[in-house]
Design a protein around this motif. Structure first.
Motif, mmCIF file in Angstrom:
data_model
loop_
_atom_site.group_PDB
_atom_site.id
_atom_site.type_symbol
_atom_site.label_atom_id
_atom_site.label_comp_id
_atom_site.label_asym_id
_atom_site.label_seq_id
_atom_site.Cartn_x
_atom_site.Cartn_y
_atom_site.Cartn_z
ATOM 1 N N GLU A 17 0.824 -1.207 0.000
ATOM 2 C CA GLU A 17 0.000 0.000 0.000
ATOM 3 C C GLU A 17 0.857 1.255 0.000
ATOM 4 O O GLU A 17 0.558 2.240 -0.693
ATOM 5 C CB GLU A 17 -0.918 -0.021 1.231
ATOM 6 N N VAL A 18 1.936 1.239 0.790
ATOM 7 C CA VAL A 18 2.786 2.423 0.927
ATOM 8 C C VAL A 18 3.858 2.470 -0.158
ATOM 9 O O VAL A 18 4.385 3.541 -0.480
ATOM 10 C CB VAL A 18 3.431 2.457 2.334
ATOM 11 N N GLY A 19 4.191 1.295 -0.721
ATOM 12 C CA GLY A 19 5.244 1.233 -1.727
ATOM 13 C C GLY A 19 6.625 1.150 -1.114
ATOM 14 O O GLY A 19 7.592 1.732 -1.637
ATOM 15 N N VAL A 20 6.728 0.436 0.021
ATOM 16 C CA VAL A 20 8.022 0.250 0.686
ATOM 17 C C VAL A 20 8.223 -1.241 0.928
ATOM 18 O O VAL A 20 7.352 -2.068 0.630
ATOM 19 C CB VAL A 20 8.074 1.014 2.026
ATOM 20 N N SER A 21 9.362 -1.596 1.495
ATOM 21 C CA SER A 21 9.645 -2.998 1.785
ATOM 22 C C SER A 21 8.949 -3.435 3.071
ATOM 23 O O SER A 21 8.581 -2.599 3.910
ATOM 24 C CB SER A 21 11.149 -3.218 1.930
ATOM 25 N N ALA A 22 8.799 -4.750 3.215
ATOM 26 C CA ALA A 22 8.236 -5.290 4.452
ATOM 27 C C ALA A 22 9.111 -4.932 5.644
ATOM 28 O O ALA A 22 8.612 -4.695 6.755
ATOM 29 C CB ALA A 22 8.083 -6.805 4.335
ATOM 30 N N LYS A 23 10.419 -4.892 5.430
ATOM 31 C CA LYS A 23 11.343 -4.532 6.510
ATOM 32 C C LYS A 23 11.072 -3.114 7.013
ATOM 33 O O LYS A 23 11.115 -2.846 8.215
ATOM 34 C CB LYS A 23 12.784 -4.653 6.002
ATOM 35 N N ALA A 38 8.373 11.335 8.982
ATOM 36 C CA ALA A 38 7.341 11.417 7.949
ATOM 37 C C ALA A 38 7.014 10.039 7.370
ATOM 38 O O ALA A 38 5.842 9.684 7.186
ATOM 39 C CB ALA A 38 7.780 12.370 6.837
ATOM 40 N N LEU A 39 8.079 9.261 7.098
ATOM 41 C CA LEU A 39 7.843 7.936 6.530
ATOM 42 C C LEU A 39 7.144 7.031 7.537
ATOM 43 O O LEU A 39 6.220 6.284 7.181
ATOM 44 C CB LEU A 39 9.169 7.309 6.086
ATOM 45 N N ARG A 40 7.556 7.089 8.793
ATOM 46 C CA ARG A 40 6.917 6.253 9.801
ATOM 47 C C ARG A 40 5.436 6.597 9.922
ATOM 48 O O ARG A 40 4.580 5.700 10.041
ATOM 49 C CB ARG A 40 7.614 6.421 11.160
ATOM 50 N N GLU A 41 5.099 7.880 9.892
ATOM 51 C CA GLU A 41 3.692 8.278 9.988
ATOM 52 C C GLU A 41 2.900 7.771 8.794
ATOM 53 O O GLU A 41 1.751 7.351 8.934
ATOM 54 C CB GLU A 41 3.587 9.798 10.095
ATOM 55 N N ARG A 42 3.496 7.774 7.611
ATOM 56 C CA ARG A 42 2.807 7.243 6.430
ATOM 57 C C ARG A 42 2.506 5.758 6.601
ATOM 58 O O ARG A 42 1.414 5.278 6.290
ATOM 59 C CB ARG A 42 3.675 7.445 5.171
ATOM 60 N N VAL A 43 3.509 5.023 7.106
ATOM 61 C CA VAL A 43 3.330 3.585 7.298
ATOM 62 C C VAL A 43 2.242 3.309 8.338
ATOM 63 O O VAL A 43 1.346 2.485 8.121
ATOM 64 C CB VAL A 43 4.663 2.926 7.713
#
Length: 366
Positions: A17-23, A38-43
């Motif tokens: 959904e976010v377009g990042v890795s599972a890690k 910012a990235l953590r809040e998106r996740v």
């Protein structure tokens, strides 16, 4: 993504959904310092939107080889851990060392259903087990040994029994119950008492009916603490020239004031009436004091009463007793278990001091 999906939302769904890795999603929950704010809040926002609760801590623990919990197994019902001051002190000692190490406690109480008792051990999700005062024949211990759980034992079974069960290196901590019991019996004998009686908690894993028991039943007790305390009383009595077979000994199924009151009633009904009661715990002695008051017996003028443990209630009752370091037992057993889990060598059996404390519940024989 449809909201009525049949399968649970996974970490990989959030990553897609976010377009990042599972890690990266995993780090958002467990290692936030590895991501920008910012990235953590998106996740996390995506996880909330999809209904993902976060990584399963149990599964993560199993992958690491630890689940972050130690079990405390004991022979009584669940309420015992909260009602009995000695049990509370023991658990507090275990917690003192477990909590700073990041481990919680899982209580594994006794059960009258053997299948449920075994399942409590075989199915318990714990890193190791502190076993507190179970009988020599209790299947709980054999099941824990068969499962390969790291163990530490408080009081019983004794180290020789642990060796016979195939776990000779199991850490053990306790007191010399026989010597401590002999000391409190000698105290009463020194006050001139010759008509002794005993109020005991459980003797056997297979329950027997409460009541007066003979010497053979006492000697066959499968609870080592009971067996050794009775033997200590007997040592002192026989050295003073008493016939132990003539000493009334009441067997009760538990260590509660109610059992102590019933036991005191039973032995005080014998003829000649005892002038001193030896109770295997302070909780039993508390009940014995109730029975004495109900019968109009003055303590200690008409009846001396002694306990064992020096529980938090003992001083308020003026109870002569044996002080044993219950909290330190919990600390020592908990630390020994944590050492095993960390790969450090098991400590040798440790016998802690136990001391006679004389208060106002005992006095000269009338």
């Amino acid at each position: 993504m449809p909201a009525d999906r049949a399968r649970p939302v996974t970490l990989r769904d959030v990553a897609a959904e976010v377009g990042v890795s599972a890690k990266t999603v995993s780090n958002a929950f467990s290692r936030p310092d590895q991501l920008s704010t910012a990235l953590r809040e998106r996740v996390l926002a995506a996880a909330r939107r999809l209904g993902y609760p976060g990584p399963n801590p149990l599964a993560a623990g199993l992958r690491r080889g630890r689940v972050g919990a130690v079990g405390v197994a004991y022979d009584n019902g669940l309420s015992y851990a909260f009602d009995d001051p000695v049990a509370v002190a023991l658990l507090a000692g275990v917690t003192e060392v477990a909590e700073p190490a990041g481990s919680g406690l899982l209580l594994v109480p006794g059960s009258t259903d053997p299948a449920r008792r075994l399942a409590a051990v075989t199915d318990a999700v714990v890193d190791g087990l502190v076993v507190s005062s179970v009988g020599d024949e209790d299947p709980l211990l054999a099941a824990a040994i068969a499962r390969g759980l790291p163990l530490a034992v408080v009081d019983q079974p004794r180290p020789d029994r642990l060796a016979a069960l195939g776990a000779p290196a199991t850490p053990w901590v306790g007191v010399d119950d026989r010597a401590a019991a002999a000391a409190v019996a000698r105290h009463l004998l020194g006050l001139g008492h010759r008509r002794l009686a005993v109020v005991s908690f459980g003797m056997h894993g297979d329950p027997i009916a409460p009541g007066l028991v003979d010497v053979a039943t006492q000697e066959a007790a499968t609870y080592a603490v009971t067996r050794d305390r009775l033997a200590g009383y007997r040592d002192a009595a026989e050295r003073a020239g008493l016939d132990w077979a003539a000493v009334p000994v009441f067997h009760g199924g538990d260590s509660t004031p109610e059992v102590g009151e019933a036991g005191a009633d039973a032995v005080l009904a014998t003829d000649p009436r005892p002038t001193a009661l030896l109770c295997l715990s302070d909780r039993l002695a508390e009940g014995a004091l109730r029975a004495a008051a109900r019968r109009g017996l003055r303590v200690p003028e008409d009846l001396s009463v002694a306990g064992f443990d020096d529980a938090t209630t003992a001083a308020g009752l003026g109870l002569t007793t044996v002080r044993q370091p219950t909290r330190e037992k919990g600390r020592a057993a908990g630390q020994a278990l944590l050492d095993l889990l960390a790969g450090r060598p098991a400590p040798p059996p440790r016998t802690l001091p136990a001391d006679l404390v004389v208060r106002t519940s005992t006095g000269p024989a009338g």
